[in-house]
Design a protein around this motif. Structure first.
Motif, PDB file in Angstrom:
ATOM      1  N   ASN A  53       0.822  -1.199   0.000  1.00  0.00           N
ATOM      2  CA  ASN A  53       0.000   0.000   0.000  1.00  0.00           C
ATOM      3  C   ASN A  53       0.856   1.249   0.000  1.00  0.00           C
ATOM      4  O   ASN A  53       2.034   1.209   0.372  1.00  0.00           O
ATOM      5  CB  ASN A  53      -1.005   0.013   1.163  1.00  0.00           C
ATOM      6  CG  ASN A  53      -0.512  -0.749   2.371  1.00  0.00           C
ATOM      7  OD1 ASN A  53       0.333  -0.267   3.114  1.00  0.00           O
ATOM      8  ND2 ASN A  53      -1.024  -1.966   2.553  1.00  0.00           N
ATOM      9  N   THR A  59      -4.060   4.132  -0.810  1.00  0.00           N
ATOM     10  CA  THR A  59      -4.627   3.103  -1.680  1.00  0.00           C
ATOM     11  C   THR A  59      -5.786   2.430  -0.945  1.00  0.00           C
ATOM     12  O   THR A  59      -5.711   2.205   0.266  1.00  0.00           O
ATOM     13  CB  THR A  59      -3.570   2.054  -2.058  1.00  0.00           C
ATOM     14  OG1 THR A  59      -2.853   1.653  -0.875  1.00  0.00           O
ATOM     15  CG2 THR A  59      -2.603   2.596  -3.083  1.00  0.00           C
ATOM     16  N   TYR A  74      -4.574  -2.393  -8.441  1.00  0.00           N
ATOM     17  CA  TYR A  74      -4.160  -1.036  -8.788  1.00  0.00           C
ATOM     18  C   TYR A  74      -4.451  -0.676 -10.234  1.00  0.00           C
ATOM     19  O   TYR A  74      -4.666   0.498 -10.556  1.00  0.00           O
ATOM     20  CB  TYR A  74      -2.673  -0.859  -8.478  1.00  0.00           C
ATOM     21  CG  TYR A  74      -2.339  -1.128  -7.021  1.00  0.00           C
ATOM     22  CD1 TYR A  74      -3.177  -0.677  -6.002  1.00  0.00           C
ATOM     23  CD2 TYR A  74      -1.204  -1.856  -6.672  1.00  0.00           C
ATOM     24  CE1 TYR A  74      -2.885  -0.931  -4.671  1.00  0.00           C
ATOM     25  CE2 TYR A  74      -0.899  -2.111  -5.340  1.00  0.00           C
ATOM     26  CZ  TYR A  74      -1.735  -1.649  -4.347  1.00  0.00           C
ATOM     27  OH  TYR A  74      -1.449  -1.905  -3.035  1.00  0.00           O
TER      28      TYR A  74
END
Length: 225
Positions: free
Chosen positions: A42, A54, A60
């Motif tokens: 993260n 995040t 992602y």
């Protein structure tokens, strides 16, 4: 006065949007460079008193500008609808107690391996100085807990990086690029030490405190002016 407030608000929105774009790019880079698998790491970046992070469990490559996720320094969500990373206590602890503007956490393989073997990464390379000195290992605690946050803060004393026992890495810096570079450097040094230490009949030569101090002085003036 109304126009001035609107202009200031617009500038802040642009700054947040740019910071989110950089955060997503950094998170994707950790996957591309195999420092994490899936969503296991993260990233966070601070804009004023706002901390962008995040979100939990979202790949992602699926994040968009509309997915911006932000909390205040007390952990209250003030931006977005996605749940922030489960490692939020760790990120907030660093942002509240250091001059960090960016934090990167990974599960890098070699660094995590080292975290299971020693209490401190031996100073096998002079770039140890770039992280403030020999990198300590924070004692193990369950992920996402205040205990883990306390352990890593102790390990980060006078350092910009630490290892998390049986877990991974954490680095911080004034920018995301710098925090990422520190993460990559730490992983490289861990791989170097593991490689050297695995040669039968040989023990890696380690640098002394004085040698590291001299390197630290040189690094303070390194680069373009």
């Amino acid at each position: 006065m109304t126009d001035q407030r609107r202009d200031t608000h617009d500038l802040h929105d642009e700054e947040v949007a740019h910071a989110w774009q950089q955060l997503v790019a950094t998170a994707r880079r950790t996957v591309a460079d195999r420092l994490v698998v899936g969503t296991s790491g993260n990233v966070s970046v601070r804009v004023g008193d706002l901390v962008l992070v995040t979100p939990s469990g979202v790949p992602y490559d699926r994040l968009t500008p509309d997915d911006v996720t932000g909390v205040d320094l007390d952990g209250r969500q003030v931006l977005g609808t996605l749940i922030p990373t489960s490692e939020l206590p760790m990120h907030l602890a660093v942002h509240r107690t250091t001059d960090a503007r960016a934090v990167v956490h990974t599960h890098a393989v070699h660094a995590t391996a080292v975290s299971t073997l020693v209490s401190e990464l031996p100073p096998v390379h002079y770039m140890t100085s770039a992280l403030g000195g020999p990198v300590r290992v924070a004692p193990y605690a369950t992920y996402g807990t205040e205990e883990l946050a306390r352990n890593l803060l102790d390990a980060l004393t006078d350092r910009t990086a630490c290892l998390l026992q049986n877990h991974g890495t954490l680095t911080y810096a004034p920018t995301l690029d710098q925090a990422y570079d520190r993460t990559a450097q730490l992983e490289w040094m861990c791989r170097l030490w593991l490689t050297a230490a695995s040669v039968p009949g040989h023990t890696p030569n380690l640098l002394t405190e004085e040698q590291l101090r001299q390197v630290g002085e040189k690094l303070s003036g390194y680069g373009q002016r």
